[in-house]
Design a protein around this motif. Structure first.
Motif, PDB file in Angstrom:
ATOM      1  N   GLY A   3      -0.405 -29.701  87.667  1.00 52.47           N
ATOM      2  CA  GLY A   3       0.757 -30.541  87.924  1.00 52.47           C
ATOM      3  C   GLY A   3       0.336 -31.893  88.455  1.00 52.47           C
ATOM      4  N   GLY A   4       1.226 -32.539  89.201  1.00 47.32           N
ATOM      5  CA  GLY A   4       0.925 -33.836  89.788  1.00 47.32           C
ATOM      6  C   GLY A   4       0.370 -34.825  88.788  1.00 47.32           C
ATOM      7  N   ASP A   5      -0.669 -35.552  89.201  1.00 54.36           N
ATOM      8  CA  ASP A   5      -1.256 -36.582  88.339  1.00 54.36           C
ATOM      9  C   ASP A   5      -1.940 -36.013  87.099  1.00 54.36           C
ATOM     10  OD1 ASP A   5      -3.286 -35.430  89.893  1.00 54.36           O
ATOM     11  OD2 ASP A   5      -4.427 -37.296  90.049  1.00 54.36           O
ATOM     12  N   TYR A   6      -2.133 -34.706  87.048  1.00 60.39           N
ATOM     13  CA  TYR A   6      -2.766 -34.104  85.874  1.00 60.39           C
ATOM     14  C   TYR A   6      -1.823 -34.042  84.675  1.00 60.39           C
ATOM     15  CZ  TYR A   6      -7.215 -32.709  87.839  1.00 60.39           C
ATOM     16  OH  TYR A   6      -8.474 -32.723  88.366  1.00 60.39           O
ATOM     17  N   VAL A   7      -0.530 -34.142  84.894  1.00 60.09           N
ATOM     18  CA  VAL A   7       0.413 -34.074  83.776  1.00 60.09           C
ATOM     19  C   VAL A   7       0.114 -35.188  82.779  1.00 60.09           C
ATOM     20  CG1 VAL A   7       2.836 -34.247  83.096  1.00 60.09           C
ATOM     21  CG2 VAL A   7       2.191 -32.864  85.069  1.00 60.09           C
ATOM     22  N   ALA A   8      -0.066 -36.405  83.255  1.00 55.65           N
ATOM     23  CA  ALA A   8      -0.394 -37.521  82.361  1.00 55.65           C
ATOM     24  C   ALA A   8      -1.732 -37.283  81.669  1.00 55.65           C
ATOM     25  CB  ALA A   8      -0.425 -38.830  83.136  1.00 55.65           C
ATOM     26  N   ARG A   9      -2.692 -36.726  82.375  1.00 58.77           N
ATOM     27  CA  ARG A   9      -4.004 -36.412  81.767  1.00 58.77           C
ATOM     28  C   ARG A   9      -3.843 -35.373  80.666  1.00 58.77           C
ATOM     29  NH1 ARG A   9      -8.164 -35.605  86.833  1.00 58.77           N
ATOM     30  NH2 ARG A   9      -7.413 -37.333  88.096  1.00 58.77           N
TER      31      ARG A   9
END
Length: 111
Positions: A3-9
């Motif tokens: 989740g968090g900033d990993y969604v864009a990744r």
């Protein structure tokens, strides 16, 4: 799971017509999403959790795993990606690697 900033990744590395299944959110449950990426890649982002499911539903999932996934694992066709291994005595170093988020795959402690 992050989740968090990993969604864009996850969106950035997803294949066209890819599917992202969210089953946890270790880095936060609220994110800002660029809808253009979802549309351009025709992505599907869905989520699920086992917690609210009934015992009967969980049993069905277990039966399906036994029938469909375990044979692949037993045949060596489905294996976890191991990033690195650390002796148990170096667990603190393994934890630092996890915190740095530099890894891809599992970090394993060995005896």
């Amino acid at each position: 799971m992050v989740g968090g900033d990993y969604v864009a990744r996850n969106y950035a590395v997803a294949a066209f017509d890819g599917r992202i299944v969210q089953i946890a959110f270790l880095h936060g449950r609220k994110v800002e999403v660029d809808l253009q990426t979802i549309m351009a890649k025709r992505l599907t982002h869905t989520g699920s959790t086992l917690r609210p499911r009934s015992v009967a539903e969980k049993a069905e999932i277990i039966d399906a795993l036994k029938a469909r996934v375990w044979p692949l694992v037993a045949a060596g066709r489905c294996r976890p990606l191991i990033d690195s291994t650390f002796p148990l005595a170096e667990a603190a170093a393994a934890h630092r690697r996890i915190e740095n988020a530099d890894h891809i795959g599992k970090i394993v402690l060995t005896l």
